[in-house]
Design an enzyme around this catalytic site. Structure first.
Site, PDB file in Angstrom:
ATOM      1  N   LYS A 204      99.447  31.742  51.494  1.00  0.00           N
ATOM      2  CA  LYS A 204     100.116  30.473  51.807  1.00  0.00           C
ATOM      3  C   LYS A 204     101.605  30.655  51.532  1.00  0.00           C
ATOM      4  O   LYS A 204     102.116  30.353  50.450  1.00  0.00           O
ATOM      5  CB  LYS A 204      99.538  29.337  50.956  1.00  0.00           C
ATOM      6  CG  LYS A 204      99.876  27.943  51.508  1.00  0.00           C
ATOM      7  CD  LYS A 204      99.171  27.684  52.822  1.00  0.00           C
ATOM      8  CE  LYS A 204      99.435  26.275  53.317  1.00  0.00           C
ATOM      9  NZ  LYS A 204      98.831  26.024  54.640  1.00  0.00           N
ATOM     10  N   SER A 406      96.568  24.816  59.243  1.00  0.00           N
ATOM     11  CA  SER A 406      96.631  24.002  58.035  1.00  0.00           C
ATOM     12  C   SER A 406      96.105  22.597  58.337  1.00  0.00           C
ATOM     13  O   SER A 406      94.939  22.443  58.669  1.00  0.00           O
ATOM     14  CB  SER A 406      98.063  23.983  57.488  1.00  0.00           C
ATOM     15  OG  SER A 406      98.073  23.597  56.133  1.00  0.00           O
TER      16      SER A 406
END
Length: 615
Positions: A204, A406
């Site tokens: 991430k 996401s």
């Protein structure tokens, strides 16, 4: 005496404001009456309708960004079109519909592509346009691409043409895909800013620029993996369209330093030698060729612009009463609340899904996603509406566009089927939080913060104060919980175990093809395939129409749209004085008109509107 002076000043101010308000109302009243007069004159004028003759070439020359959904409201677009302003957005759906309609239209002889003014379009968007061009060719019709200069994205469309013409002084350079970011850690340290990143997943990497001076090894690994996949699909597509070996194209790119030198820096000749284009031709030479292929008309070839053709097709087609497949577009960042078109709103987009569910004419729903994510809470509101729509017995098919990552994946996960293009960017299943504070920065300026609070949490997130490690632990716990919630929901939706999802999640990005290999996507295909799957799931066969579920137009917007859609819009443009067009193009005037469009005649409202701009 002072009180008397204040009273006089207040009186003068009141009358000055009243005069200003009167003038403002009068001016806009005159503008409204003027527009109304133009509207009725245009209606009476009639005529001016485009007549499509046999052997006409359809010119596809999109200008600006190719988008899923306009980012401006209908009134703004209508005013821009009616008064000669350029709209720098084209909807993908309009391009696809136009090409497909032209493929079946006997009056359209060929398609002429001019890709030079496409400003921005994702790889999957370009792929869908390319697929439509291939359907046009499959109908036995010719496609010619004409260009002065092309980027590799613009070329992805042109490559599907039967013949590609490039200006002799133009250029075409395929360069590959790259992702380079700016990193701020040293600068933030020098400024005394403390950055606190809370995340789950080593991949991430969105907030890495604030805590590093370079990309992490994990970020480079993941980015290179999905980019190689997307680039491989790009080479495969242009190779297939041009009947070239993708490996040979890749080798040519790696050998550019030698081959460009050998061509004396002539990029157009290099493209011709590499068989990426068929012929070098100036604009007048290209036009002469098209006249020779078609019919000469007014010193050019017989042609119709794709926007005029789209309007013509819409006018010629009767009202469609077939069952509907509803398409809800989720484009842009996901934000909380009610958002305008071009952005995904937790409340507004969820409401559109709900409207599709409650509409008896809509038998199945397609969620078209082109979003990099955003608010987790807003994403959950939309996901829940998808879940409720399925529970109500309506199939929901997800169609991923350029990116559905996401939060974009969060709202997609519960679809009965998920379609993605091979080049779609998806995954990135992870959560992060970012907090910055700057007590050291203030200290450098000899500014300090102090005070008291009734608990240790009071004022804990004040950016002027240092972050208490205990508060950091609290935030990280919340982020951990959010991630577990994310992968648990994905696991339930995809019928897998949470640990299986975790292994392919942790914030890692995948191409659509890679996501399918890992079970995050069901089918490879575009919006056309997803819509057909929705119709099949609802047992509609081929007897259905596609309807986009969007915010309803206000009475004002319907008025303006009807004005701009009228065949005499060009007559309106010629009738309106240039000074009036200039006035209506001003941002502050358009802002006032947008405010007017939001008024509901059934409600009394108080509006505070500042007719000002600070530069």
């Amino acid at each position: 005496m002072a009180e008397k002076s204040r009273g006089v000043f207040a009186t003068l101010f009141f009358w000055a404001w009243s005069l200003f308000n009167f003038i403002r109302r009068f001016v806009f009243g005159v503008i409204a009456l003027f527009l109304l007069l133009i509207f009725f004159v245009a209606l009476r004028a009639g005529g001016g309708k485009v007549v499509l003759q046999e052997r006409t070439a359809l010119v596809l020359d999109p200008k600006g960004n190719i988008v899923e959904q306009y980012s401006s409201d209908p009134a703004q677009r209508a005013f821009a079109g009616a008064f000669g302003q350029k709209i720098r957005e084209v909807q993908l759906r309009d391009l696809i519909r136009t090409i497909d309609a032209a493929a079946a239209d006997k009056r359209i002889e060929r398609l002429v592509i001019e890709p030079d003014q496409i400003a921005s379009a994702g790889m999957s968007t370009l792929h869908e346009i390319g697929a439509a061009i291939e359907r046009f060719k499959a109908a036995g019709k010719e496609v010619v691409a004409v260009s002065n200069s092309m980027s590799q994205g613009q070329y992805l469309i042109a490559a599907h043409a039967n013949e590609v013409l490039l200006h002799p002084d133009g250029d075409l350079l395929l360069e590959g895909l790259g992702r380079y970011r700016t990193y701020y850690k040293d600068a933030l340290d020098w400024l005394g800013v403390d950055v606190h990143l809370f995340r789950v997943g080593e991949y991430k990497s969105y907030a890495e620029p604030y805590i590093r001076n370079d990309a992490s090894p994990e970020s480079k690994e993941a980015d290179l993996y999905w980019m190689n996949g997307v680039w491989g699909d790009y080479l495969k597509e242009i190779g297939g369209a041009r009947k070239l070996d993708p490996k040979a194209i890749a080798a040519q790119i790696e050998n550019y330093s030698t081959s460009i030198k050998a061509a004396n820096g002539d990029l157009a000749k290099l493209a011709l030698d590499a068989k990426l284009v068929d012929k070098l031709a100036t604009r007048d030479e290209a036009e002469a060729l098209l006249i020779q292929k078609g019919v000469k008309e007014e010193n050019s070839f017989r042609q119709i612009d794709f926007q005029d053709y789209a309007t013509l097709v819409q006018r010629e087609n009767p009202l469609d009463t077939r069952p509907q497949v509803g398409v809800v577009v989720a484009q842009g960042e996901i934000l909380d609340g009610d958002q305008a078109a071009g952005t995904v709103g937790g409340e507004s987009t969820a409401k559109l899904v709900r409207q599709a569910r409650e509409n008896r004419n809509i038998k199945a729903v397609v969620l078209r996603v082109n979003s990099p994510g955003g608010s987790a809470f807003a994403s959950e509101l939309i996901r829940r509406e998808i879940e409720l729509t399925k529970a109500a017995g309506k199939p929901v098919i997800v169609s991923m566009g350029d990116v559905a990552a996401s939060g974009g994946y969060w709202i997609s996960m519960n679809g009965d089927q998920i379609f993605a293009e091979p080049t779609t960017i998806t995954g990135s299943i992870g959560i992060f939080g970012l907090f910055m504070n700057f007590p050291k920065t203030l200290a450098k300026l000899n500014v300090h913060t102090d005070g008291v609070g009734t608990t240790s949490l009071a004022g804990a997130l004040d950016p002027r104060r240092a972050l208490d490690p205990k508060v950091g632990d609290i935030i990280q716990s919340i982020i951990d919980k959010g991630y577990q919630n994310f992968i648990t929901k994905v696991a339930a939706a995809r019928k897998k175990k949470p640990e299986e999802i975790d292994a392919i999640a942790r914030g890692r990005v995948w191409s659509g093809a890679q996501a399918k290999e890992r079970g995050l996507v069901d089918q490879l295909g575009g919006l056309r395939e997803a819509t057909a799957a929705a119709a099949q799931a609802a047992k509609l066969g081929d007897n259905y129409q596609v309807r986009y579920v969007e915010k309803s137009l206000s009475a004002w917007e319907r008025f303006i749209v009807s004005l701009s859609n009228d065949a005499s819009a060009s007559f309106v443009h010629s009738l309106v004085p240039k000074s009036m067009r200039t006035l209506l193009a001003q941002p502050d005037v358009q802002g006032q008109l947008k405010l007017l469009s939001s008024l509901d005649s059934n409600k009394v409202g108080v509006f505070a509107y500042c007719f000002c701009e600070i530069k």
